[in-house]
Design an enzyme around this catalytic site. Structure first.
Site, PDB file in Angstrom:
ATOM      1  N   TYR A 174       0.848  -1.191   0.000  1.00 51.20           N
ATOM      2  CA  TYR A 174       0.000   0.000   0.000  1.00 51.20           C
ATOM      3  C   TYR A 174       0.887   1.246   0.000  1.00 51.20           C
ATOM      4  O   TYR A 174       0.660   2.203  -0.735  1.00 51.20           O
ATOM      5  CB  TYR A 174      -0.894  -0.016   1.238  1.00 51.20           C
ATOM      6  CG  TYR A 174      -1.966   1.053   1.219  1.00 51.20           C
ATOM      7  CD1 TYR A 174      -3.207   0.783   0.653  1.00 51.20           C
ATOM      8  CD2 TYR A 174      -1.731   2.320   1.745  1.00 51.20           C
ATOM      9  CE1 TYR A 174      -4.194   1.761   0.622  1.00 51.20           C
ATOM     10  CE2 TYR A 174      -2.705   3.294   1.706  1.00 51.20           C
ATOM     11  CZ  TYR A 174      -3.930   3.010   1.147  1.00 51.20           C
ATOM     12  OH  TYR A 174      -4.900   3.971   1.105  1.00 51.20           O
ATOM     13  N   PHE A 202     -22.117  11.752 -25.328  1.00 51.74           N
ATOM     14  CA  PHE A 202     -21.681  10.833 -26.387  1.00 51.74           C
ATOM     15  C   PHE A 202     -21.316   9.461 -25.850  1.00 51.74           C
ATOM     16  O   PHE A 202     -21.355   8.477 -26.564  1.00 51.74           O
ATOM     17  CB  PHE A 202     -20.484  11.421 -27.161  1.00 51.74           C
ATOM     18  CG  PHE A 202     -19.252  11.603 -26.313  1.00 51.74           C
ATOM     19  CD1 PHE A 202     -19.060  12.772 -25.606  1.00 51.74           C
ATOM     20  CD2 PHE A 202     -18.285  10.612 -26.225  1.00 51.74           C
ATOM     21  CE1 PHE A 202     -17.926  12.955 -24.818  1.00 51.74           C
ATOM     22  CE2 PHE A 202     -17.147  10.776 -25.443  1.00 51.74           C
ATOM     23  CZ  PHE A 202     -16.974  11.955 -24.733  1.00 51.74           C
ATOM     24  N   PHE A 208      -9.896  18.970 -24.949  1.00 54.45           N
ATOM     25  CA  PHE A 208     -10.320  17.575 -25.030  1.00 54.45           C
ATOM     26  C   PHE A 208     -11.596  17.465 -24.188  1.00 54.45           C
ATOM     27  O   PHE A 208     -11.790  18.244 -23.260  1.00 54.45           O
ATOM     28  CB  PHE A 208      -9.209  16.627 -24.532  1.00 54.45           C
ATOM     29  CG  PHE A 208      -9.636  15.193 -24.677  1.00 54.45           C
ATOM     30  CD1 PHE A 208      -9.787  14.632 -25.935  1.00 54.45           C
ATOM     31  CD2 PHE A 208      -9.939  14.409 -23.563  1.00 54.45           C
ATOM     32  CE1 PHE A 208     -10.240  13.327 -26.083  1.00 54.45           C
ATOM     33  CE2 PHE A 208     -10.390  13.105 -23.717  1.00 54.45           C
ATOM     34  CZ  PHE A 208     -10.539  12.569 -24.973  1.00 54.45           C
ATOM     35  N   THR A 209     -12.444  16.488 -24.522  1.00 51.04           N
ATOM     36  CA  THR A 209     -13.770  16.398 -23.863  1.00 51.04           C
ATOM     37  C   THR A 209     -13.678  16.405 -22.331  1.00 51.04           C
ATOM     38  O   THR A 209     -14.331  17.211 -21.669  1.00 51.04           O
ATOM     39  CB  THR A 209     -14.508  15.114 -24.308  1.00 51.04           C
ATOM     40  OG1 THR A 209     -13.615  14.011 -24.168  1.00 51.04           O
ATOM     41  CG2 THR A 209     -14.983  15.203 -25.744  1.00 51.04           C
ATOM     42  N   ASP A 233      -0.784  18.637 -21.471  1.00 51.24           N
ATOM     43  CA  ASP A 233      -1.444  17.334 -21.511  1.00 51.24           C
ATOM     44  C   ASP A 233      -0.610  16.471 -22.450  1.00 51.24           C
ATOM     45  O   ASP A 233      -0.628  16.642 -23.671  1.00 51.24           O
ATOM     46  CB  ASP A 233      -2.884  17.491 -22.033  1.00 51.24           C
ATOM     47  CG  ASP A 233      -3.631  16.158 -22.083  1.00 51.24           C
ATOM     48  OD1 ASP A 233      -2.959  15.113 -22.029  1.00 51.24           O
ATOM     49  OD2 ASP A 233      -4.865  16.183 -22.181  1.00 51.24           O
ATOM     50  N   LYS A 266      -2.516   5.787 -22.742  1.00 56.49           N
ATOM     51  CA  LYS A 266      -1.951   6.092 -24.054  1.00 56.49           C
ATOM     52  C   LYS A 266      -0.422   6.136 -23.943  1.00 56.49           C
ATOM     53  O   LYS A 266       0.254   5.325 -24.535  1.00 56.49           O
ATOM     54  CB  LYS A 266      -2.480   7.426 -24.567  1.00 56.49           C
ATOM     55  CG  LYS A 266      -3.984   7.419 -24.865  1.00 56.49           C
ATOM     56  CD  LYS A 266      -4.476   8.793 -25.233  1.00 56.49           C
ATOM     57  CE  LYS A 266      -5.976   8.845 -25.402  1.00 56.49           C
ATOM     58  NZ  LYS A 266      -6.423   8.642 -26.776  1.00 56.49           N
ATOM     59  N   ARG A 288     -16.507  12.101 -33.423  1.00 56.40           N
ATOM     60  CA  ARG A 288     -15.873  13.267 -32.812  1.00 56.40           C
ATOM     61  C   ARG A 288     -16.414  14.487 -33.543  1.00 56.40           C
ATOM     62  O   ARG A 288     -15.801  15.029 -34.431  1.00 56.40           O
ATOM     63  CB  ARG A 288     -14.342  13.185 -32.935  1.00 56.40           C
ATOM     64  CG  ARG A 288     -13.701  12.080 -32.139  1.00 56.40           C
ATOM     65  CD  ARG A 288     -13.427  12.401 -30.678  1.00 56.40           C
ATOM     66  NE  ARG A 288     -14.510  12.275 -29.752  1.00 56.40           N
ATOM     67  CZ  ARG A 288     -14.353  11.970 -28.468  1.00 56.40           C
ATOM     68  NH1 ARG A 288     -13.173  11.740 -27.968  1.00 56.40           N
ATOM     69  NH2 ARG A 288     -15.387  11.921 -27.664  1.00 56.40           N
TER      70      ARG A 288
HETATM   71  N1  F0G Z   1      -6.315  14.088 -22.557  1.00 59.52           N
HETATM   72  C1  F0G Z   1      -6.262  13.609 -23.793  1.00 59.52           C
HETATM   73  C2  F0G Z   1      -5.574  14.375 -24.866  1.00 59.52           C
HETATM   74  C3  F0G Z   1      -6.886  12.387 -24.081  1.00 59.52           C
HETATM   75  O1  F0G Z   1      -6.841  11.923 -25.333  1.00 59.52           O
HETATM   76  C4  F0G Z   1      -7.541  11.680 -23.051  1.00 59.52           C
HETATM   77  C5  F0G Z   1      -8.244  10.455 -23.320  1.00 59.52           C
HETATM   78  C6  F0G Z   1      -7.539  12.222 -21.763  1.00 59.52           C
HETATM   79  C7  F0G Z   1      -6.904  13.433 -21.554  1.00 59.52           C
HETATM   80  C8  F0G Z   1      -8.217  11.531 -20.631  1.00 59.52           C
HETATM   81  O2  F0G Z   1      -7.491  10.392 -20.282  1.00 59.52           O
HETATM   82  O3  F0G Z   1      -9.089   8.507 -20.709  1.00 59.52           O
HETATM   83  O4  F0G Z   1      -7.078   8.204 -19.269  1.00 59.52           O
HETATM   84  O5  F0G Z   1      -8.983   9.555 -18.485  1.00 59.52           O
HETATM   85  N2  F0G Z   1      -8.580  10.070 -24.452  1.00 59.52           N
HETATM   86  C9  F0G Z   1      -9.289   8.828 -24.747  1.00 59.52           C
HETATM   87  C10 F0G Z   1      -9.545   8.738 -26.229  1.00 59.52           C
HETATM   88  C11 F0G Z   1     -10.522   8.639 -23.954  1.00 59.52           C
HETATM   89  O6  F0G Z   1     -10.206   7.775 -26.632  1.00 59.52           O
HETATM   90  O7  F0G Z   1      -9.084   9.586 -27.004  1.00 59.52           O
HETATM   91  P1  F0G Z   1      -8.200   9.105 -19.666  1.00 59.52           P
END
Ligand code: F0G
Length: 480
Positions: free
Chosen positions: A80, A453, A132-133, A221, A264, A387
């Site tokens: 832990y 979405f 980003f979303t 990011d 990623k 998208r």
């Molecule tokens: N920032 C970027 C540029 C991303 O592409 C993503 C995730 C996140 C933040 C959030 O990271 O999913 O680990 O919480 N992109 C995924 C995609 C969801 O399918 O493009 P996460």
């Protein structure tokens, strides 16, 4: 890869790895794909993976691991607190990015939660190259608004600019000179929503210099840094003779805070925040045990942390990071030659179909990218991601903003697909383009308020899916 030349006219991307573990794929007949699509409310997020042939929804958490990563997972230290696995990860991050402090988190958006709830207050404006979303959702949840200062060519789907993710520095300066409250500047590597497009090292440095002038931190990011590093080496003169490792350090040197989704970056599942200043680290630190877990795992399993440590090191290997962008470039080139509207130049992350042109008879209020994405699954079993306008959020008055771009993203999980699978994709997309008039629009059946979405349900505005199916049978006979 591109370092290998073919004797013939045609040049192909070449895998610099071999496949030693496989997963059998399932390609359903088109009639069953229509059933699956109906059950999923025409939303590819709601499909069962068993019903999908090529899963190009995302590159998040679905990248292939190396044998070195798998071996490392077997020697993870379960504790832990004070796990040596965590120490290995922290040391690797320090070694590669040179920042003193590191905070672990379970994925990218968890990093965003920690960063933006610490730094963003009501009324703040957050300038960035593009949103980003999940980023935008976290900033708005904390009372801030997003200001996008993408270089004008970034938004132009046909502009051949090598660095479409660059920020327009003049616009940034203008904002900072105004009386707006600006607590940070955000840059996104491999800018996701505009087609995985990179920024240049030069641009990042310029943005950093301006941020420093105003005494505010530059937050990067770095989730898609892997592709951005590849493009810097390929397209930016000053990076051509630098090792990927040197470029990575130069990028980190131009930032104050650096966060990433390790789903990623690092071919694993997790996330983390690198921080230069002790004061900022201390401000954020308390949120890790509150939302994620103790400071030496932050919601990640020790096995994943081991995999990320090795995966980050592999990210410094040009052969390992070129597979994605070069396979994407091949797909984009082949589609473009067949007259299919795609985002150019090819970016990272995936190939992007330009639905605004592909199905220009569908009004944006009927979600061209969503409709094209559904039609592609129906006719190929390939799962992409919408998208476009469906991925936008309604404002406080319930007004739906129309997206700048309507894209279908066909992500390429790293080291996963083969060239013949891409040729199948190219064939089906080309057929769909030739039959595009048959594709119709979509309307909401069930629309959630937040991140609609992901789990909202839509339905076709006519019986166009049945007509498309009939044409498929006419042209392909009893083929799957
Ligand atoms: N920032 C970027 C540029 C991303 O592409 C993503 C995730 C996140 C933040 C959030 O990271 O999913 O680990 O919480 N992109 C995924 C995609 C969801 O399918 O493009 P996460």
């Amino acid at each position: 890869m591109s370092r290998v030349k073919f004797h013939g006219d045609q040049q192909y991307p070449l895998e610099m790895h071999k496949v030693r573990i496989i997963q059998k794929l399932n390609l359903l007949p088109i009639e069953e794909r229509l059933d699956a699509l109906q059950q999923a409310g025409y939303n590819t997020f709601l499909l069962q993976n068993d019903d999908v042939f090529l899963d190009m929804l995302t590159d998040s958490g679905v990248n292939a691991m190396s044998q070195e990563q798998q071996a490392a997972m077997m020697q993870a230290d379960d504790a832990y607190a004070g796990s040596s696995t965590y120490t290995r990860l922290e040391s690797k991050v320090r070694e590669l990015f040179g920042m003193r402090y590191f905070l672990p988190a379970h994925q990218g958006r968890a990093c965003e939660n920690i960063i933006f709830s610490t730094l963003v207050d009501d009324g703040d404006v957050i300038p960035m190259n593009y949103h980003f979303t999940t980023t935008k959702a976290h900033i708005t949840a904390n009372g801030g608004t997003v200001a996008e200062y993408l270089h004008p060519e970034g938004i132009d789907v046909t502009a051949e600019h090598p660095f479409k993710g660059n920020m327009d520095v003049a616009q940034l300066r203008e904002l900072l000179a105004s009386d707006a409250n600006v607590p940070l500047v955000r840059m996104e590597a491999g800018t996701n929503l505009i087609g995985g497009q990179p920024f240049s090292l030069e641009n990042l440095r310029e943005v950093h210099a301006v941020a420093q002038e105003y005494g505010i931190p530059l937050v990067l990011d770095a989730s898609l840094l892997q592709d951005n590093l590849y493009f810097m080496k390929k397209r930016e003169e000053q990076c051509a003779d630098m090792e990927i490792r040197e470029i990575a350090m130069a990028v980190a040197d131009a930032c104050d805070i650096f966060y990433f989704s390790a789903r990623k970056l690092g071919f694993g599942r997790g996330g983390g925040i690198c921080i230069r200043e002790e004061e900022t680290y201390k401000q954020m630190r308390g949120l890790v045990p509150l939302f994620e877990g103790f400071l030496t795992y932050g919601g990640m399993s020790v096995r994943e942390m081991e995999a990320i440590t090795v995966g980050l090191e592999e990210t410094m290997d040009y052969d390992m990071i070129s597979h994605g962008p070069e396979f994407i470039e091949y797909t984009v080139r082949e589609l473009d030659e067949r007259g299919v509207p795609v985002i150019k130049p090819a970016g990272g992350l995936g190939a992007h179909l330009n639905a605004m042109d592909f199905v220009d008879h569908i009004p944006q209020t009927q979600y061209p990218a969503g409709a094209l994405n559904a039609a592609l699954y129906l006719t190929s079993g390939v799962r992409g991601m919408e998208r476009g306008t469906m991925s936008e959020e309604r404002d406080a008055e319930g007004v739906e903003p129309l997206a700048n771009m309507e894209l279908v993203r066909l992500a390429l999980p790293r080291r996963v697909f083969t060239l013949s699978q891409l040729n199948y994709l190219i064939d089906r997309v080309t057929w769909l383009h030739e039959n595009r008039e048959l594709i119709g629009g979509l309307e909401w059946e069930e629309e959630p308020e937040i991140l609609r979405f992901f789990y909202g349900r839509v339905r076709p505005t006519s019986d166009w899916p049945q007509k498309l199916l009939a044409k498929f049978r006419e042209d392909f006979g009893d083929s799957l």
